[in-house]
Design a protein around this motif. Sequence first.
Motif, PDB file in Angstrom:
ATOM      1  N   VAL A  32       0.838  -1.203   0.000  1.00  0.00           N
ATOM      2  CA  VAL A  32       0.000   0.000   0.000  1.00  0.00           C
ATOM      3  C   VAL A  32       0.872   1.251   0.000  1.00  0.00           C
ATOM      4  CG1 VAL A  32      -1.685   1.325   1.319  1.00  0.00           C
ATOM      5  CG2 VAL A  32      -1.965  -1.149   1.080  1.00  0.00           C
ATOM      6  N   SER A  33       1.905   1.242   0.830  1.00  0.00           N
ATOM      7  CA  SER A  33       2.841   2.365   0.829  1.00  0.00           C
ATOM      8  C   SER A  33       3.477   2.535  -0.547  1.00  0.00           C
ATOM      9  CB  SER A  33       3.927   2.141   1.884  1.00  0.00           C
ATOM     10  OG  SER A  33       4.948   3.111   1.794  1.00  0.00           O
ATOM     11  N   GLY A  34       3.832   1.410  -1.177  1.00  0.00           N
ATOM     12  CA  GLY A  34       4.436   1.467  -2.503  1.00  0.00           C
ATOM     13  C   GLY A  34       3.518   2.074  -3.539  1.00  0.00           C
ATOM     14  N   LEU A  35       2.215   1.794  -3.447  1.00  0.00           N
ATOM     15  CA  LEU A  35       1.254   2.384  -4.386  1.00  0.00           C
ATOM     16  C   LEU A  35       1.272   3.908  -4.315  1.00  0.00           C
ATOM     17  CD1 LEU A  35      -1.866   0.055  -3.979  1.00  0.00           C
ATOM     18  CD2 LEU A  35      -0.554   0.398  -6.069  1.00  0.00           C
ATOM     19  N   PHE A  36       1.242   4.435  -3.102  1.00  0.00           N
ATOM     20  CA  PHE A  36       1.203   5.890  -2.940  1.00  0.00           C
ATOM     21  C   PHE A  36       2.532   6.537  -3.328  1.00  0.00           C
ATOM     22  CE2 PHE A  36      -2.360   4.681  -0.180  1.00  0.00           C
ATOM     23  CZ  PHE A  36      -3.318   5.615  -0.578  1.00  0.00           C
ATOM     24  N   VAL A  37       3.637   5.930  -2.900  1.00  0.00           N
ATOM     25  CA  VAL A  37       4.941   6.526  -3.204  1.00  0.00           C
ATOM     26  C   VAL A  37       5.219   6.479  -4.707  1.00  0.00           C
ATOM     27  CG1 VAL A  37       7.433   6.339  -2.831  1.00  0.00           C
ATOM     28  CG2 VAL A  37       5.866   5.979  -0.924  1.00  0.00           C
ATOM     29  N   THR A  38       4.863   5.363  -5.354  1.00  0.00           N
ATOM     30  CA  THR A  38       5.073   5.249  -6.797  1.00  0.00           C
ATOM     31  C   THR A  38       4.295   6.324  -7.546  1.00  0.00           C
ATOM     32  OG1 THR A  38       5.458   2.862  -6.645  1.00  0.00           O
ATOM     33  CG2 THR A  38       4.829   3.730  -8.794  1.00  0.00           C
ATOM     34  N   SER A  39       3.041   6.539  -7.170  1.00  0.00           N
ATOM     35  CA  SER A  39       2.221   7.566  -7.824  1.00  0.00           C
ATOM     36  C   SER A  39       2.790   8.955  -7.566  1.00  0.00           C
ATOM     37  CB  SER A  39       0.775   7.486  -7.324  1.00  0.00           C
ATOM     38  OG  SER A  39       0.203   6.235  -7.638  1.00  0.00           O
ATOM     39  N   TRP A  40       3.184   9.219  -6.333  1.00  0.00           N
ATOM     40  CA  TRP A  40       3.696  10.548  -5.983  1.00  0.00           C
ATOM     41  C   TRP A  40       4.999  10.849  -6.718  1.00  0.00           C
ATOM     42  CZ3 TRP A  40       8.028  11.849  -2.681  1.00  0.00           C
ATOM     43  CH2 TRP A  40       8.142  13.224  -2.447  1.00  0.00           C
ATOM     44  N   LEU A  41       5.932   9.899  -6.700  1.00  0.00           N
ATOM     45  CA  LEU A  41       7.197  10.135  -7.382  1.00  0.00           C
ATOM     46  C   LEU A  41       7.005  10.241  -8.894  1.00  0.00           C
ATOM     47  CD1 LEU A  41       9.727   7.856  -5.442  1.00  0.00           C
ATOM     48  CD2 LEU A  41       9.447  10.337  -5.310  1.00  0.00           C
ATOM     49  N   GLY A  42       6.039   9.496  -9.436  1.00  0.00           N
ATOM     50  CA  GLY A  42       5.755   9.621 -10.865  1.00  0.00           C
ATOM     51  C   GLY A  42       5.289  11.017 -11.231  1.00  0.00           C
ATOM     52  N   ARG A  43       4.400  11.586 -10.407  1.00  0.00           N
ATOM     53  CA  ARG A  43       3.941  12.955 -10.665  1.00  0.00           C
ATOM     54  C   ARG A  43       5.077  13.960 -10.500  1.00  0.00           C
ATOM     55  NH1 ARG A  43      -0.535  11.032  -7.588  1.00  0.00           N
ATOM     56  NH2 ARG A  43       0.264  12.091  -5.735  1.00  0.00           N
ATOM     57  N   ARG A  44       5.899  13.770  -9.490  1.00  0.00           N
ATOM     58  CA  ARG A  44       7.021  14.682  -9.285  1.00  0.00           C
ATOM     59  C   ARG A  44       7.994  14.619 -10.468  1.00  0.00           C
ATOM     60  NH1 ARG A  44       6.395  18.715  -6.149  1.00  0.00           N
ATOM     61  NH2 ARG A  44       8.669  18.887  -6.126  1.00  0.00           N
ATOM     62  N   TYR A  45       8.205  13.431 -10.987  1.00  0.00           N
ATOM     63  CA  TYR A  45       9.109  13.292 -12.126  1.00  0.00           C
ATOM     64  C   TYR A  45       8.592  14.075 -13.333  1.00  0.00           C
ATOM     65  CZ  TYR A  45      12.105  11.141 -15.645  1.00  0.00           C
ATOM     66  OH  TYR A  45      13.016  10.953 -16.658  1.00  0.00           O
ATOM     67  N   ASP A  46       7.314  14.013 -13.580  1.00  0.00           N
ATOM     68  CA  ASP A  46       6.748  14.697 -14.739  1.00  0.00           C
ATOM     69  C   ASP A  46       6.770  16.215 -14.580  1.00  0.00           C
ATOM     70  OD1 ASP A  46       6.264  12.353 -16.097  1.00  0.00           O
ATOM     71  OD2 ASP A  46       4.252  12.113 -15.276  1.00  0.00           O
ATOM     72  N   ARG A  47       6.796  16.702 -13.357  1.00  0.00           N
ATOM     73  CA  ARG A  47       6.877  18.150 -13.147  1.00  0.00           C
ATOM     74  C   ARG A  47       8.283  18.671 -13.451  1.00  0.00           C
ATOM     75  NH1 ARG A  47       3.543  18.913  -7.442  1.00  0.00           N
ATOM     76  NH2 ARG A  47       1.508  18.252  -8.238  1.00  0.00           N
ATOM     77  N   GLY A  48       9.262  17.823 -13.338  1.00  0.00           N
ATOM     78  CA  GLY A  48      10.642  18.221 -13.629  1.00  0.00           C
ATOM     79  C   GLY A  48      11.519  16.985 -13.613  1.00  0.00           C
ATOM     80  N   ALA A  49      11.734  16.397 -14.798  1.00  0.00           N
ATOM     81  CA  ALA A  49      12.459  15.130 -14.883  1.00  0.00           C
ATOM     82  C   ALA A  49      13.837  15.265 -14.236  1.00  0.00           C
ATOM     83  CB  ALA A  49      12.601  14.702 -16.345  1.00  0.00           C
ATOM     84  N   GLY A  50      14.190  14.297 -13.420  1.00  0.00           N
ATOM     85  CA  GLY A  50      15.486  14.306 -12.756  1.00  0.00           C
ATOM     86  C   GLY A  50      15.753  12.973 -12.083  1.00  0.00           C
ATOM     87  N   ARG A  51      16.926  12.875 -11.491  1.00  0.00           N
ATOM     88  CA  ARG A  51      17.332  11.613 -10.871  1.00  0.00           C
ATOM     89  C   ARG A  51      16.898  11.488  -9.417  1.00  0.00           C
ATOM     90  NH1 ARG A  51      23.551  12.284 -12.066  1.00  0.00           N
ATOM     91  NH2 ARG A  51      22.873  14.429 -11.800  1.00  0.00           N
ATOM     92  N   TRP A  52      16.525  12.598  -8.787  1.00  0.00           N
ATOM     93  CA  TRP A  52      16.281  12.520  -7.353  1.00  0.00           C
ATOM     94  C   TRP A  52      15.142  11.568  -6.974  1.00  0.00           C
ATOM     95  CZ3 TRP A  52      11.866  13.622  -4.758  1.00  0.00           C
ATOM     96  CH2 TRP A  52      10.909  14.441  -5.381  1.00  0.00           C
ATOM     97  N   PRO A  53      14.027  11.451  -7.748  1.00  0.00           N
ATOM     98  CA  PRO A  53      13.026  10.461  -7.350  1.00  0.00           C
ATOM     99  C   PRO A  53      13.570   9.028  -7.369  1.00  0.00           C
ATOM    100  CG  PRO A  53      12.085  12.044  -8.901  1.00  0.00           C
ATOM    101  CD  PRO A  53      13.565  12.253  -8.919  1.00  0.00           C
ATOM    102  N   ALA A  54      14.405   8.712  -8.365  1.00  0.00           N
ATOM    103  CA  ALA A  54      14.993   7.376  -8.417  1.00  0.00           C
ATOM    104  C   ALA A  54      15.951   7.159  -7.253  1.00  0.00           C
ATOM    105  CB  ALA A  54      15.719   7.175  -9.751  1.00  0.00           C
ATOM    106  N   LEU A  55      16.717   8.202  -6.891  1.00  0.00           N
ATOM    107  CA  LEU A  55      17.638   8.078  -5.755  1.00  0.00           C
ATOM    108  C   LEU A  55      16.870   7.841  -4.454  1.00  0.00           C
ATOM    109  CD1 LEU A  55      20.185  10.898  -6.676  1.00  0.00           C
ATOM    110  CD2 LEU A  55      20.631   8.429  -6.644  1.00  0.00           C
ATOM    111  N   VAL A  56      15.756   8.538  -4.286  1.00  0.00           N
ATOM    112  CA  VAL A  56      14.910   8.300  -3.109  1.00  0.00           C
ATOM    113  C   VAL A  56      14.411   6.860  -3.095  1.00  0.00           C
ATOM    114  CG1 VAL A  56      12.692   8.875  -2.040  1.00  0.00           C
ATOM    115  CG2 VAL A  56      14.208  10.707  -2.827  1.00  0.00           C
ATOM    116  N   ALA A  57      13.990   6.379  -4.275  1.00  0.00           N
ATOM    117  CA  ALA A  57      13.385   5.045  -4.375  1.00  0.00           C
ATOM    118  C   ALA A  57      14.385   3.916  -4.142  1.00  0.00           C
ATOM    119  CB  ALA A  57      12.728   4.872  -5.744  1.00  0.00           C
TER     120      ALA A  57
END
Length: 438
Positions: free
Chosen positions: A60-85
Amino acid sequence: MQMVFGAGRMVEAKLPHLLAGVLLLGLADSMIGPYLVLFGADRARLSPLQVGAFLSVIAVSGLFVTSWLGRRYDRGAGRWPALVAVLAPAAGYLALSTTTSYALLLIIGVGLLGAGLAAFSQMFALARTHLDQASGNASSRGTLALRSAFSLAWAIGPILGSAALAWRGYSALLLLTSLAFALITAPLLLLGDTPTTPRAAEQPQTPSRPPRQVLLVAASFMLFNTAMCAGSVALPLYITRTLARQDHDVGLLASTGALAEIPAALALILLPARVPRQHVILLGMLLFVGYFTLVPAVSSLPLLLTAQVARGLAIAAVNALGITYMQDLLPESPGQATALFSNAFITASLISGLVAGATAQTFGYRAALLLCALISATGCLLLITARQAPHLSRPRRNARPTTNAKRGEGGAGGEASAGEQALARSIHDRRDEQGPTL
């Protein structure tokens, strides 16, 4: 022309880093995946219900984090969401090696391990952004190569996990898993800055709601993965209980399916561009229906092995091509598209155990496998429904005039088919009509 070749050489230089990152991610996931349940039961002394709750809160946590990081990535593509993940699960598995307190396990699961489920979608979103800078069919071919590397890692990782467990127990396994996640940061950093694309600059700050067509496609993938996961629960019990075969036959069947999946995914790179990807995906889903219909009807090992080959081919077709198919439907939002694809699997893993267990307990293991056939068939219908959506006309915003003439050349990684382009154009129009949602 010189700029095109320069971009191509730059992408070729980055592909090894992407491959290394995806391979390490697959190894990390597959080393711990088969043994996390046993860790909870054997080392933490949890009850079956507690183990199930622990795994569920991670998902369940993964569902929310995956969606949130996906939206953040689209607002400004970068490596930081992958580094967090990848750094979050690295810290999480390190923490697991120090405690067996159930309360702490739940906190670690929600706060750290769930984020690790977003690593897959972030790696493939990054890959799409980098590979899109090359001409021709580098993007989709590269994605297929990365998906094959992930499958290869899953053929190796459980063996490494078993060796670590035999060597020094769960402490060694958890530390090795933590190290594997941490090492992913190296290829991510070597990738360099993430390219800024025209479509990223045009992307609204507030993401739009995925249109109905995309949700139907995501639902079809979710049902396919539900059948796959539920079948993985029911098949070992069907083989050992109903057919009274030995445990090693289960391992042989599983290995056969995995071995068939890897070359099948690699072979899709050579698929001609004139063959629409959604047709191949639909064929894979239909093959899954046939697989789950055949297995309950046979008992001989050769036929069961043949069925496992068909299973591997079906999984390769749907999961290898499905990533690029979703990204092509939402070309302006690679993070959201890949998150939807990844969450389809996470959701399936959440409900599949209950589906398989309840059906098997009430009606038997054959009935559970036949239910998987029905679920797969429903996924086929949803995919067909999505393909029949009304098509409007709008050019793809990420198309580049310097490379369009070459997109039709080569294999499956080429430009999306006319039907796929039309569906993507329809989606863009729907998104523009809807506007951003709060």
